[in-house]
Design a protein around this motif. Structure first.
Motif, PDB file in Angstrom:
ATOM      1  N   VAL A 148      43.528  43.548  31.349  1.00  7.57           N
ATOM      2  CA  VAL A 148      43.607  42.789  32.596  1.00  7.57           C
ATOM      3  C   VAL A 148      43.802  43.745  33.758  1.00  7.57           C
ATOM      4  O   VAL A 148      44.483  44.770  33.640  1.00  7.57           O
ATOM      5  CB  VAL A 148      44.759  41.760  32.541  1.00  7.57           C
ATOM      6  N   ILE A 203      45.062  43.685  37.797  1.00 12.52           N
ATOM      7  CA  ILE A 203      45.675  42.998  38.934  1.00 12.52           C
ATOM      8  C   ILE A 203      45.290  43.807  40.167  1.00 12.52           C
ATOM      9  O   ILE A 203      45.413  45.033  40.161  1.00 12.52           O
ATOM     10  CB  ILE A 203      47.214  42.958  38.812  1.00 12.52           C
ATOM     11  N   LYS A 222      44.854  39.253  43.029  1.00 17.41           N
ATOM     12  CA  LYS A 222      43.759  38.669  42.248  1.00 17.41           C
ATOM     13  C   LYS A 222      43.902  39.218  40.832  1.00 17.41           C
ATOM     14  O   LYS A 222      44.356  40.353  40.649  1.00 17.41           O
ATOM     15  CB  LYS A 222      42.400  39.037  42.848  1.00 17.41           C
ATOM     16  N   ILE A 223      43.508  38.396  39.851  1.00 16.28           N
ATOM     17  CA  ILE A 223      43.673  38.773  38.447  1.00 16.28           C
ATOM     18  C   ILE A 223      42.326  38.625  37.730  1.00 16.28           C
ATOM     19  O   ILE A 223      41.632  37.619  37.896  1.00 16.28           O
ATOM     20  CB  ILE A 223      44.707  37.879  37.731  1.00 16.28           C
ATOM     21  N   PHE A 224      41.994  39.603  36.889  1.00 12.65           N
ATOM     22  CA  PHE A 224      40.720  39.615  36.182  1.00 12.65           C
ATOM     23  C   PHE A 224      40.896  40.075  34.741  1.00 12.65           C
ATOM     24  O   PHE A 224      41.756  40.899  34.457  1.00 12.65           O
ATOM     25  CB  PHE A 224      39.744  40.577  36.880  1.00 12.65           C
ATOM     26  N   GLY A 278      46.502  37.940  30.314  1.00 11.46           N
ATOM     27  CA  GLY A 278      46.249  37.136  31.511  1.00 11.46           C
ATOM     28  C   GLY A 278      47.440  36.284  31.901  1.00 11.46           C
ATOM     29  O   GLY A 278      47.809  36.199  33.085  1.00 11.46           O
ATOM     30  N   ARG A 282      49.908  36.485  35.405  1.00  9.62           N
ATOM     31  CA  ARG A 282      50.285  35.326  36.231  1.00  9.62           C
ATOM     32  C   ARG A 282      51.811  35.248  36.386  1.00  9.62           C
ATOM     33  O   ARG A 282      52.328  35.073  37.492  1.00  9.62           O
ATOM     34  CB  ARG A 282      49.796  34.031  35.597  1.00  9.62           C
ATOM     35  N   VAL A 324      48.862  34.627  44.285  1.00 12.12           N
ATOM     36  CA  VAL A 324      47.569  34.891  43.656  1.00 12.12           C
ATOM     37  C   VAL A 324      46.521  34.055  44.390  1.00 12.12           C
ATOM     38  O   VAL A 324      46.607  32.836  44.430  1.00 12.12           O
ATOM     39  CB  VAL A 324      47.590  34.535  42.150  1.00 12.12           C
ATOM     40  N   SER A 368      43.058  34.373  43.796  1.00 14.10           N
ATOM     41  CA  SER A 368      41.973  33.996  42.881  1.00 14.10           C
ATOM     42  C   SER A 368      42.137  34.738  41.569  1.00 14.10           C
ATOM     43  O   SER A 368      42.872  35.717  41.461  1.00 14.10           O
ATOM     44  CB  SER A 368      40.600  34.274  43.497  1.00 14.10           C
ATOM     45  N   GLU A 369      41.418  34.231  40.581  1.00 12.26           N
ATOM     46  CA  GLU A 369      41.431  34.873  39.266  1.00 12.26           C
ATOM     47  C   GLU A 369      40.129  34.574  38.536  1.00 12.26           C
ATOM     48  O   GLU A 369      39.458  33.585  38.818  1.00 12.26           O
ATOM     49  CB  GLU A 369      42.623  34.403  38.433  1.00 12.26           C
ATOM     50  N   SER A 370      39.783  35.464  37.630  1.00 11.66           N
ATOM     51  CA  SER A 370      38.663  35.285  36.713  1.00 11.66           C
ATOM     52  C   SER A 370      39.172  35.784  35.371  1.00 11.66           C
ATOM     53  O   SER A 370      39.155  36.980  35.089  1.00 11.66           O
ATOM     54  CB  SER A 370      37.442  36.082  37.176  1.00 11.66           C
ATOM     55  N   LEU A 371      39.682  34.833  34.577  1.00 10.29           N
ATOM     56  CA  LEU A 371      40.356  35.180  33.326  1.00 10.29           C
ATOM     57  C   LEU A 371      39.718  34.477  32.130  1.00 10.29           C
ATOM     58  O   LEU A 371      39.140  33.403  32.260  1.00 10.29           O
ATOM     59  CB  LEU A 371      41.833  34.767  33.389  1.00 10.29           C
TER      60      LEU A 371
END
Length: 173
Positions: free
Chosen positions: A33, A35, A92-94, A117, A121, A131, A133-136
């Motif tokens: 992941v 961040i 943002k988290i991916f 993930g 969060r 946060v 946005s994210e795409s996890l």
């Protein structure tokens, strides 16, 4: 288009980077992941690439960016050195992908990405960092590029070839 003064940084697993508007930070994520933290006024940002949510209690040592909590702490410290309050950043988290969907019955294979993930969060919430946005999760890896100047992050998720081949074989008549 890349300008002459733009600096591209590629993060390997277990690394993090803090930079200014000249930087674009890239990485490739599977179950790992990333961040990103970005301060819109100062145009300073940070990005991590962590492998596991936390280290085993049996292992000690200095902070290590391979672990989510420690990567976030290292980024926050470096941001503060640059005069940035991490709580004034947006995150943002991916990542957190399932790289081995064929092994879903095995407890650990599919859960590493999900744990990573969910840990990201929780860590950001605990620090009071919003946060945006994210795409996890999902199947496959992601190609990530963070433009520190604009705060934009581009993510492209790519399914594993084996999954694509199985899907194609299943759809043939």
């Amino acid at each position: 288009m890349i300008s002459a003064d733009e600096i591209i940084v590629f993060l390997n697993p277990g690394e993090y980077f803090v930079g200014d508007a000249r930087h674009r930070i890239r990485t490739l994520l599977g179950s790992c992941v990333s961040i990103t933290l970005w301060h819109p006024e100062l145009r300073i940002g940070a990005m991590s690439h962590f492998l596991l949510s936390e280290r085993s209690a049996k292992i000690s040592g200095p902070l290590d960016a391979r672990y989510g909590k420690e990567a976030l702490s290292l980024m926050q410290t470096e941001l503060m050195r640059h005069g940035v309050n991490p709580k004034a950043c947006t995150a943002k988290i991916f990542g957190g992908g399932d790289m081995f969907p064929q092994h879903r019955g095995m407890a650990n294979a599919a859960q590493i990405g999900r744990r990573n993930g969910e840990a990201a969060r929780s860590l950001l919430e605990a620090q009071g960092i919003r946060v945006s946005s994210e795409s996890l999760f999902g199947v496959g890896h992601r190609k990530i590029m963070f433009d520190v100047k604009s705060g934009h992050v581009w993510a492209r998720q790519v399914k594993p070839v084996e999954t694509l081949l199985n899907h194609q074989e299943g759809t043939r008549a």
